[in-house]
Design an enzyme around this catalytic site. Structure first.
Site, PDB file in Angstrom:
ATOM      1  CD1 TRP A  56      -2.630   1.655   0.485  1.00 47.26           C
ATOM      2  CD2 TRP A  56      -2.069   1.799   2.651  1.00 47.26           C
ATOM      3  NE1 TRP A  56      -3.370   2.657   1.041  1.00 47.26           N
ATOM      4  CE2 TRP A  56      -3.036   2.765   2.369  1.00 47.26           C
ATOM      5  CE3 TRP A  56      -1.564   1.694   3.953  1.00 47.26           C
ATOM      6  CZ2 TRP A  56      -3.533   3.635   3.337  1.00 47.26           C
ATOM      7  CZ3 TRP A  56      -2.058   2.551   4.912  1.00 47.26           C
ATOM      8  CH2 TRP A  56      -3.031   3.513   4.605  1.00 47.26           C
ATOM      9  CG  ASP A  76      -1.972  -2.596   7.819  1.00 47.22           C
ATOM     10  OD1 ASP A  76      -3.031  -2.381   8.446  1.00 47.22           O
ATOM     11  OD2 ASP A  76      -1.597  -1.882   6.866  1.00 47.22           O
ATOM     12  CE  LYS A 122     -10.579   1.631   3.328  1.00 48.33           C
ATOM     13  NZ  LYS A 122      -9.255   1.287   2.887  1.00 48.33           N
TER      14      LYS A 122
HETATM   15  C1  LIG Z   1      -3.389  -1.771   3.965  1.00 49.65           C
HETATM   16  C2  LIG Z   1      -4.018  -0.660   4.730  1.00 49.65           C
HETATM   17  N1  LIG Z   1      -3.620  -0.426   5.977  1.00 49.65           N
HETATM   18  C3  LIG Z   1      -4.167   0.537   6.715  1.00 49.65           C
HETATM   19  C4  LIG Z   1      -5.144   1.360   6.221  1.00 49.65           C
HETATM   20  C5  LIG Z   1      -5.628   2.410   7.180  1.00 49.65           C
HETATM   21  O1  LIG Z   1      -6.734   3.108   6.927  1.00 49.65           O
HETATM   22  P1  LIG Z   1      -7.335   4.209   7.907  1.00 49.65           P
HETATM   23  O2  LIG Z   1      -6.230   5.017   8.470  1.00 49.65           O
HETATM   24  O3  LIG Z   1      -8.243   4.991   7.024  1.00 49.65           O
HETATM   25  O4  LIG Z   1      -8.078   3.480   8.984  1.00 49.65           O
HETATM   26  C6  LIG Z   1      -5.597   1.163   4.901  1.00 49.65           C
HETATM   27  C7  LIG Z   1      -6.612   2.020   4.278  1.00 49.65           C
HETATM   28  O5  LIG Z   1      -6.736   2.138   3.100  1.00 49.65           O
HETATM   29  C8  LIG Z   1      -5.013   0.114   4.150  1.00 49.65           C
HETATM   30  O6  LIG Z   1      -5.387  -0.140   2.892  1.00 49.65           O
END
Ligand SMILES: Cc1ncc(COP(=O)(O)O)c(C=O)c1O
Length: 382
Positions: free
Chosen positions: A114, A195, A230
């Protein structure tokens, strides 16, 4: 995103965004969230501060949901949980904790990963290195190469691992691979940083945490970053948590004390509203049942669109090249075409995805699947 918005073609398809979309193209507020939000607002008597660790009832519910009710780390009181501003907050606080404890350590991240992992972890000053994970052109995991690389990592190094629904590839480890990875982490004394941003998006809440639970049972120390953006659709409310697991109770307390110090030095306290909603849902069996149902609907819709696109691509190409889309997990898959092909899909066909050819399958609808497939078939080479 700007180019997509400026495109006036009625044919345009957005596969680039990072959020869930329903059949109408909306990112809805879940019904269980609406109901919980009402209850939270009605019961709220103050906006006074909560704490650097956030809500206690949220933290204990999250710990149970992620590790399972009977996990050894919980039984031995080696797990500590702090609410964070989203999964990003958890990743950043975790990075700062690692940096404070072992400044010279290397964090190994998957290739690809990511896009935000690099700034989130790297800007804390940590050294990042990539381990092989996925061959986009061959559409398959590089598991042997991954293990071979991690086997050469220095003792004490950190390995960032996507718990499920790998972003951007959609390719997850199977149970035997998780087992092999857990053994390697233990043998080489590597520290997993897991994660978990899509719990419930692959199979269900328990199955999607199985890898995390397995690893956390075998290694002495681990970090887990959790996001509810999500699976509860709470994106803008910034709901997440960081679980730290220590070798023993004293170590776990020390880790948590550092975590809270770091939180205080960055944002003081996490936002409460989304966590109050989440905690209300987790504690209420009826609402929790509704959530699990709604989560199932999101998951099923994505799985159906994966199946539909794979089927249409078979039809359009006369080959099984893109069958992998059907079986991968979560919102994303890498189409595995060149940046030039991505550009042609955008400029000639109004189909938008990121330059690495990551598609968000939640952007596929029954009415656009055959158009997307025909366009990909026309542009996939070169
Ligand atoms: C792989 C991954 N880790 C962590 C996150 C963390 O998202 P947020 O900070 O919006 O909770 C995301 C969101 O797209 C993600 O795709």
């Amino acid at each position: 995103m700007a180019k997509y918005r400026a495109d006036s073609s009625p044919l345009k398809v957005d596969l680039g965004v990072g959020v869930y979309r329903d059949l109408s193209g909306n990112t809805p507020v879940l019904a269980c969230v609406r109901r919980a939000e009402q209850a939270v607002l009605t019961a709220q008597t103050t906006k006074s501060y909560v704490a650097a660790a956030g809500r206690e009832e949220f933290n204990s519910a999250v710990e149970k949901m992620v590790l399972g009710p009977a996990h050894a780390a919980r039984r031995d009181r080696r797990a500590r949980t702090a609410q964070t501003p989203g999964g990003c907050g958890a990743l950043r606080v975790g990075a700062e904790l690692i940096r404070a404890a072992v400044p010279a350590v290397t964090v190994h991240i998957s290739d690809p990963t990511w896009g935000n992992h690099t700034p989130l972890l790297g800007s804390s000053g940590l050294r990042l290195e990539r381990y092989p994970y996925y061959d986009a052109a061959a559409h398959q995991l590089r598991f042997d190469a991954m293990l071979e690389r991690l086997d050469r990592a220095a003792e004490g190094d950190v390995v960032l691992i996507h718990a499920c629904c790998h972003n951007p590839t959609g390719a997850d480890l199977d149970p035997a691979q998780w087992q092999a990875l857990a053994q390697l982490l233990t043998r080489r004394r590597l520290v997993p940083f897991l994660d978990l941003a899509y719990q419930g998006f692959a199979v269900d809440l328990d199955a999607d945490a199985a890898g995390v639970r397995l690893v956390a049972e075998q290694v002495p120390e681990a970090l887990i970053a959790i996001s509810f953006s999500k699976n509860l659709g709470l994106y803008r409310e910034r709901v997440g948590a960081l679980i730290v697991i220590g070798e023993n109770e004293t170590r776990a307390d020390a880790m948590q004390s550092h975590v809270l110090q770091i939180a205080r030095s960055i944002y003081s306290m996490p936002p409460d509203h989304g966590a109050a909603i989440a905690a209300h849902i987790f504690a209420n069996p009826t609402l929790k049942g509704e959530w699990i149902e709604e989560l199932g609907l999101m998951r099923t819709r994505i799985a159906e669109m994966r199946g539909l696109l794979a089927q249409q691509l078979r039809k359009a190409t006369g080959a099984a090249t893109f069958d992998f889309i059907r079986t991968q997990h979560g919102m994303f898959s890498l189409l595995g075409v060149s940046a030039q092909a991505v550009e042609r899909l955008r400029d000639k066909h109004h189909i938008y995805m990121t330059a690495d050819s990551r598609m968000n399958l939640a952007g596929i609808m029954p009415h656009n699947a055959s158009y997307v497939a025909a366009s990909i078939a026309a542009e996939r080479l070169g």
